[in-house]
Design a protein around this motif. Structure first.
Motif, PDB file in Angstrom:
ATOM      1  N   LEU A   1      -4.558  -6.191  -6.494  1.00  0.00           N
ATOM      2  CA  LEU A   1      -3.580  -5.151  -6.964  1.00  0.00           C
ATOM      3  C   LEU A   1      -3.266  -4.989  -8.426  1.00  0.00           C
ATOM      4  CD1 LEU A   1      -0.764  -6.032  -3.970  1.00  0.00           C
ATOM      5  CD2 LEU A   1      -2.166  -3.999  -4.083  1.00  0.00           C
ATOM      6  N   LYS A   2      -3.346  -6.088  -9.018  1.00  0.00           N
ATOM      7  CA  LYS A   2      -3.208  -6.118 -10.470  1.00  0.00           C
ATOM      8  C   LYS A   2      -4.435  -5.382 -11.189  1.00  0.00           C
ATOM      9  CE  LYS A   2      -0.695 -10.467 -10.614  1.00  0.00           C
ATOM     10  NZ  LYS A   2      -0.709 -11.757 -10.968  1.00  0.00           N
ATOM     11  N   ASP A   3      -5.489  -5.524 -10.494  1.00  0.00           N
ATOM     12  CA  ASP A   3      -6.636  -5.085 -11.004  1.00  0.00           C
ATOM     13  C   ASP A   3      -6.649  -3.537 -11.066  1.00  0.00           C
ATOM     14  OD1 ASP A   3      -9.631  -5.022 -12.268  1.00  0.00           O
ATOM     15  OD2 ASP A   3     -10.300  -4.028 -10.110  1.00  0.00           O
ATOM     16  N   LYS A   4      -6.138  -2.708 -10.143  1.00  0.00           N
ATOM     17  CA  LYS A   4      -5.767  -1.613  -9.694  1.00  0.00           C
ATOM     18  C   LYS A   4      -4.660  -0.841 -10.351  1.00  0.00           C
ATOM     19  CE  LYS A   4      -9.422  -1.243  -7.106  1.00  0.00           C
ATOM     20  NZ  LYS A   4     -10.846  -0.345  -7.864  1.00  0.00           N
ATOM     21  N   GLY A   5      -3.894  -1.779 -11.081  1.00  0.00           N
ATOM     22  CA  GLY A   5      -2.717  -1.073 -11.755  1.00  0.00           C
ATOM     23  C   GLY A   5      -1.504  -1.220 -10.753  1.00  0.00           C
ATOM     24  N   LEU A   6      -1.621  -1.754  -9.552  1.00  0.00           N
ATOM     25  CA  LEU A   6      -0.642  -1.513  -8.570  1.00  0.00           C
ATOM     26  C   LEU A   6       0.308  -2.805  -8.695  1.00  0.00           C
ATOM     27  CD1 LEU A   6      -2.793  -0.352  -5.511  1.00  0.00           C
ATOM     28  CD2 LEU A   6      -1.246   1.035  -7.239  1.00  0.00           C
ATOM     29  N   LEU A   7       0.224  -3.725  -9.398  1.00  0.00           N
ATOM     30  CA  LEU A   7       1.206  -4.771  -9.462  1.00  0.00           C
ATOM     31  C   LEU A   7       0.953  -5.384 -11.265  1.00  0.00           C
ATOM     32  CD1 LEU A   7       2.884  -6.498  -7.645  1.00  0.00           C
ATOM     33  CD2 LEU A   7       1.082  -8.106  -7.190  1.00  0.00           C
ATOM     34  N   GLN A   8       2.274  -5.767 -11.428  1.00  0.00           N
ATOM     35  CA  GLN A   8       2.176  -6.081 -12.973  1.00  0.00           C
ATOM     36  C   GLN A   8       1.825  -7.624 -12.813  1.00  0.00           C
ATOM     37  OE1 GLN A   8       2.721  -3.939 -15.527  1.00  0.00           O
ATOM     38  NE2 GLN A   8       2.786  -2.382 -13.900  1.00  0.00           N
TER      39      GLN A   8
ATOM     40  N   TRP B   1       0.783  -1.227  -0.196  1.00  0.00           N
ATOM     41  CA  TRP B   1      -0.057  -0.051  -0.194  1.00  0.00           C
ATOM     42  C   TRP B   1       0.861   1.170   0.000  1.00  0.00           C
ATOM     43  CZ3 TRP B   1      -4.006  -2.408  -1.409  1.00  0.00           C
ATOM     44  CH2 TRP B   1      -4.346  -3.601  -0.714  1.00  0.00           C
ATOM     45  N   SER B   2       0.476   2.208  -0.856  1.00  0.00           N
ATOM     46  CA  SER B   2       0.964   3.512  -0.895  1.00  0.00           C
ATOM     47  C   SER B   2       0.027   4.642  -0.183  1.00  0.00           C
ATOM     48  CB  SER B   2       1.367   3.962  -2.339  1.00  0.00           C
ATOM     49  OG  SER B   2       2.370   2.884  -2.855  1.00  0.00           O
ATOM     50  N   ASP B   3      -1.029   4.234   0.273  1.00  0.00           N
ATOM     51  CA  ASP B   3      -1.868   5.061   0.963  1.00  0.00           C
ATOM     52  C   ASP B   3      -2.879   4.279   1.617  1.00  0.00           C
ATOM     53  OD1 ASP B   3      -4.629   7.072   0.775  1.00  0.00           O
ATOM     54  OD2 ASP B   3      -3.006   8.418   0.499  1.00  0.00           O
ATOM     55  N   PRO B   4      -3.391   4.960   2.917  1.00  0.00           N
ATOM     56  CA  PRO B   4      -4.575   4.347   3.582  1.00  0.00           C
ATOM     57  C   PRO B   4      -5.480   3.817   2.918  1.00  0.00           C
ATOM     58  CG  PRO B   4      -3.419   6.093   4.878  1.00  0.00           C
ATOM     59  CD  PRO B   4      -2.848   6.070   3.636  1.00  0.00           C
ATOM     60  N   ALA B   5      -5.986   4.609   1.896  1.00  0.00           N
ATOM     61  CA  ALA B   5      -7.459   4.665   1.246  1.00  0.00           C
ATOM     62  C   ALA B   5      -7.313   3.396   0.161  1.00  0.00           C
ATOM     63  CB  ALA B   5      -7.560   5.823  -0.024  1.00  0.00           C
ATOM     64  N   GLN B   6      -5.981   2.885  -0.357  1.00  0.00           N
ATOM     65  CA  GLN B   6      -5.993   1.687  -1.251  1.00  0.00           C
ATOM     66  C   GLN B   6      -6.151   0.493   0.087  1.00  0.00           C
ATOM     67  OE1 GLN B   6      -1.923   1.898  -2.250  1.00  0.00           O
ATOM     68  NE2 GLN B   6      -2.328   3.231  -3.951  1.00  0.00           N
ATOM     69  N   MET B   7      -5.956   0.300   1.176  1.00  0.00           N
ATOM     70  CA  MET B   7      -5.927  -0.790   1.822  1.00  0.00           C
ATOM     71  C   MET B   7      -7.482  -0.742   2.307  1.00  0.00           C
ATOM     72  SD  MET B   7      -6.725  -1.827   5.504  1.00  0.00           S
ATOM     73  CE  MET B   7      -5.788  -0.526   6.626  1.00  0.00           C
ATOM     74  N   ILE B   8      -7.954   0.491   2.421  1.00  0.00           N
ATOM     75  CA  ILE B   8      -9.200   0.444   3.136  1.00  0.00           C
ATOM     76  C   ILE B   8     -10.313  -0.053   1.863  1.00  0.00           C
ATOM     77  CG2 ILE B   8     -11.152   2.104   3.724  1.00  0.00           C
ATOM     78  CD1 ILE B   8      -8.958   3.639   5.387  1.00  0.00           C
TER      79      ILE B   8
END
Length: 337
Positions: A330-337, A110-117
């Motif tokens: 994470l992949k769906d959100k573009g945060l992981l390849q 996570w890079s921001d609390p909003a992502q984890m939430i």
């Protein structure tokens, strides 16, 4: 405590109309934080929100860590009816199933609390939490977090490559494994020794706390190259209670309790982020150089961490399920390849 506009709207929409009703439900919760800790103060505010949202029908007594049982024993105490619920860092139960540790703090995710939430509320996380804790007789109500920890450093760190050979204070386990895989040299030290170890050059950097705490404790004075926002640690704090008692509550009360946790979450995250930003301004005025990693560098660290998550996933069927759900999100959100 002044709630934000969104929180106030939740209160207005869900409080019972008219005069406060007579108390109908009384619960005792135990926190994993000590009395006086800023997080505990936010949690006390939550109990007041519960009373307000339910029109006085629900009263919650919140006890500090260790008041009734050890912080690792609260699930058993809740199941046995010794206490009714807890507000706790979910990672404390990783010894029961590695899935708890993976969902609680997937280092680097996570890079921001909003992502984890969002993952918890909309990406399958809350369903995983109930699948994990229902067998212990608990029901997951909602999530909060003190936020994304900053990273304390005496040396400039612009990305993953700069971690090579850096002596990093970190707890044992997943976070140490991730740092080692990224090329750093993890050093296990208690929090009480971080300042002096940095000052004496025993370590170059440290996993410690959020930026405002690091600033207040003088960490940034001796380690003038913090990374903010951080890139490694963001804990999941769960609010859960005895499942049988939860199931016995009217749907209206259940909805109000969920909304009260959301209000608590928003207040805690927003207030602590504001404190961090104020501390950042103060630090910059004092000549401290703050490094903010690019999205590309954060993705590199996340990819390294993924290999360590996969190792944890092998520990149990539930850990594998957490890993699969997390990486798909994470992949769906573009945060992981």
């Amino acid at each position: 405590m002044i709630l934000k506009t969104t929180t106030a709207a939740l209160l207005a929409g869900l409080c019972l109309s008219g005069a406060a009703s007579a108390q109908e439900y009384s619960f005792r919760f135990q926190s994993s934080d000590p009395a006086g800790n800023p997080n505990f103060i936010f949690q006390q505010g939550w109990t007041e929100t519960v009373t307000e949202m339910t029109g006085g029908k629900v009263s919650i007594e919140l006890l500090p860590v260790g008041s009734i049982v050890d912080y690792k024993e609260t699930p058993d105490a809740i199941a046995a009816g010794i206490i009714d619920g807890h507000i706790t860092d979910t990672s404390y139960f990783a010894g029961r199933d590695p899935a708890f540790g993976l969902i609680a703090n997937p280092v680097g995710a996570w890079s921001d609390p909003a992502q984890m939430i969002d993952f918890v509320e909309n990406g399958g996380g809350k369903e995983l939490m109930n699948e994990l804790i229902n067998p212990y007789g608990l029901e997951f109500i909602g999530v909060s977090t003190p936020g994304l920890e900053a990273f304390v450093s005496k040396v400039p760190l612009e990305g993953v490559a700069d971690l090579q050979g850096v002596k990093v204070r970190s707890p044992e386990g997943l976070i140490a494994n991730v740092f080692a895989a990224a090329g750093a040299n993890p050093v296990n030290l208690p929090a009480s020794e971080v300042y002096t170890s940095l000052d004496k050059g025993v370590i170059d950097a440290a996993d410690y706390s959020v930026f405002s705490v690091n600033q207040d404790t003088g960490m940034n004075e001796i380690a003038k190259h913090p990374v903010y926002p951080g890139f490694h640690s963001l804990p999941l704090v769960e609010v859960s209670m005895n499942k049988a008692k939860w199931d016995a509550l009217p749907a209206e009360i259940q909805d109000q309790l969920k909304a009260s946790v959301k209000a608590f979450q928003q207040t805690q995250v927003t207030t602590l982020k504001e404190r961090d930003l104020e501390a950042v301004g103060k630090a910059e005025a004092e000549g401290i150089t703050i490094h903010n990693w690019s999205d590309e560098e954060r993705a590199k660290f996340r990819a390294i961490a993924q290999e360590q998550w996969a190792g944890v996933a092998e520990g149990s069927p539930m850990a594998q399920k957490v890993y699969d759900t997390l990486t798909a999100y994470l992949k769906d959100k573009g945060l992981l390849q």
